[in-house]
Design an enzyme around this catalytic site. Sequence first.
Site, short mmCIF file in Angstrom:
data_model
loop_
_atom_site.label_atom_id
_atom_site.label_comp_id
_atom_site.label_asym_id
_atom_site.label_seq_id
_atom_site.Cartn_x
_atom_site.Cartn_y
_atom_site.Cartn_z
N ASP A 28 27.10 24.59 49.72
CA ASP A 28 26.81 23.17 49.85
C ASP A 28 25.38 22.94 49.41
OD1 ASP A 28 25.78 24.55 52.25
OD2 ASP A 28 25.04 22.55 52.70
N ASP B 198 28.49 30.74 51.72
CA ASP B 198 27.16 30.38 52.19
C ASP B 198 27.27 30.18 53.70
OD1 ASP B 198 24.54 28.97 52.15
OD2 ASP B 198 25.81 27.23 52.52
P1 ADP Z 1 22.21 28.99 53.80
O1 ADP Z 1 22.07 29.81 52.59
O2 ADP Z 1 22.70 29.76 54.98
O3 ADP Z 1 22.97 27.73 53.60
P2 ADP Z 1 19.73 27.79 53.23
O4 ADP Z 1 19.38 28.68 52.08
O5 ADP Z 1 20.26 26.45 52.92
O6 ADP Z 1 20.75 28.54 54.18
O7 ADP Z 1 18.49 27.66 54.17
C1 ADP Z 1 17.90 28.81 54.69
C2 ADP Z 1 16.78 28.49 55.62
O8 ADP Z 1 15.77 27.82 54.89
C3 ADP Z 1 17.14 27.55 56.73
O9 ADP Z 1 17.68 28.23 57.82
C4 ADP Z 1 15.82 26.94 57.04
O10 ADP Z 1 15.09 27.77 57.90
C5 ADP Z 1 15.10 26.92 55.73
N1 ADP Z 1 15.04 25.62 55.06
C6 ADP Z 1 15.46 25.33 53.84
N2 ADP Z 1 15.23 24.07 53.51
C7 ADP Z 1 14.67 23.50 54.59
C8 ADP Z 1 14.21 22.20 54.89
N3 ADP Z 1 14.32 21.17 54.04
N4 ADP Z 1 13.70 21.99 56.11
C9 ADP Z 1 13.61 23.00 56.99
N5 ADP Z 1 14.02 24.23 56.75
C10 ADP Z 1 14.54 24.50 55.57
MG MG Z 2 23.89 26.05 52.79
#
Ligand code: ADP
Ligand code: MG
Length: 628
Positions: free
Chosen positions: A505, A310
């Site tokens: 995570d 991730d």
């Molecule tokens: P990754 O898969 O790289 O860990 P996530 O799936 O956790 O990324 O999140 C992807 C995107 O979703 C973030 O870059 C953000 O733009 C958005 N995002 C997700 N949850 C939130 C939140 N609680 N507040 C703001 N942005 C969020």
């Molecule tokens: Mg993540």
Amino acid sequence: MERAPGEGWKVALIAVALGGLLAGLGLRLTGRADLAALVWSLGVLPVLGTLVREIVESLRRGDVGLDIVAALSMSAALATGEALAAAVVAVMYAGGTFLESFAEGRARREMAGLLARVPRSATRHRNGALEEVALDAIAPGDRLLIRQGDVVPVDGTVAAGSAFLDTSALTGESLPVRLAAGDEAMSGSTNSGEAFDLLATRRAKESTYAGIVRLVEAAQASRAPMARLADRWALGFLAVTVAIAAAAWWGTGDPVRAVAVLVVATPCPLILAVPVALVAGLSRAAEYGVLVKGAKPLEAMARIRTLILDKTGTLTDGRPQIVAIERLGSAGETEILRLAAALEQASKHPVAQAVVAAAVARGLALPVPSEVAEIPGEGVAGRVEGRAVVVGGHGFVRERLGLEPEPAPEGAVGAVLVAVAVDGRLAARLVMADPLRPDVAATLQALRQEGVGRILLATGDRADVAEHVTRGLGFDALRAELKPDQKVLLVLTERKDGPVMMVGDGVNDAPALAAADVGVAMGARGAAASAEAAEVVLLVDRLDRLCAGMEIARRARGIALQSVVAGIGLSVLGMVAAALGYLQPVEGALLQEVIDVAVILNALRALRVVPRRIAVAAAHPAGAAAAA
Ligand code: ADP
Ligand code: MG
């Protein structure tokens, strides 16, 4: 109901078998040979009876185990009047199961060490005085006195001055870390410096240490489905044994030859060596802050060929910083940040925590949001002071506003963009920098050396960000803008080509972690949902521990296999010697005893595995600093 013989029963069996053996020897020496044979046989019967009952139970479950050889050799020795050989095998078998508990206990010591230090009470400042309070009574905001040598009872921040904390019991990190006022102190670490004040930020139950304790307890309880590596070989070994015994009998017409073969074949080391080596591996990994929840995942870990990582919080350190606020409407920066942060208090996503931290750092007072709905990995919507607020990825926010989907805007290179809408209109984009962890490149290279052939990135973020941050790292493929269920799909697709490890995570990765052959959760900060779903938890928030864990897993499995192969090899040689008449049943039983001990000692070597990669990775930041 499971009816595994209890500890007391095991001791009684050894006592009877050993007593029978010694008493029989005494009688034999005083010339009462016939009585000696009777005593030896009587000593064997309880062991044989217990063993036969266990075999019948496991056959009912459909398991063919190697215990059958032990039962065969004891009964055959009794039937042919080789009572002494039967008695030696009985002592050895009863002793073997005891040795197993001993070796397992030894191997689990480090994991138990994690649990031994849970503090019972804490010292709290109250109206200018100090009081002793139970852990459950501590609330966020309490000011606690942490004396030298105390274990930090709850997660919190250093109130003033500085503090030296020793986290070695949790993470294997040998140097104490120095924290300044305002820095986060992890519960479970020990104060190795002067006394300091801690401002509690979480209740004891929600703190990191409580989470770790729960995980370790669960890992210890899950010992039942041991990876029965040896039992996979059981049928073959059983067939070879019976064939050699039958051939010896048929060729010489002497049933004692067959007994000698069976006695040498009694495969205690095979039954014991594998669990011992794997549990020793678990223990070793725990010392490096890698919590593996059982022997099965440890074994699986050693066979991983594909790795999916991730991005936010895994490849990056997950503490993004707001570098700019691009306003899209009339609302001012501070007001946008205040509203967004108020809503984000409801989310555990690293981006959310960063937004809250930025607002708190600016001294903003954050109201409590209401009607909050979070779509994990996409964003949050809710009300703040009666106003509708939406925060999240570009696509999510547009969808919530009922706007047509539109390609994400190109942001500053590599920056994470978070859209904020207030009262149904786009209000701003928060531009956030989320740098890679410093050891990513070295870690990926080391993982490839550990045999991982394919490495993929799976992120909920935009493709251009994914591409930018992974440039030069040699990923085999990038998958961007994935929702949590699409990450699951990716894991399932990759699993068709071999065992897959997924590292992630947060709540949004939990389903993908559960879908992988081995799910790895980063860090155990707070009581993370991902840590519950994963088979492996990196207790230290460091990616290099993944290599250490994989190396320990691979070497523990190697040692287990080596013990099995050596044990079987030696047994087969002994069997051939016995079939040719070079070993009498009693000598065969003694030889097998020697093989047993040797093989189990070899298995315990897994306790001393020192991962090479960790030293390289730990030296990395210091080396970089020296070069700069
Ligand atoms: P990754 O898969 O790289 O860990 P996530 O799936 O956790 O990324 O999140 C992807 C995107 O979703 C973030 O870059 C953000 O733009 C958005 N995002 C997700 N949850 C939130 C939140 N609680 N507040 C703001 N942005 C969020
Ligand atoms: Mg993540």
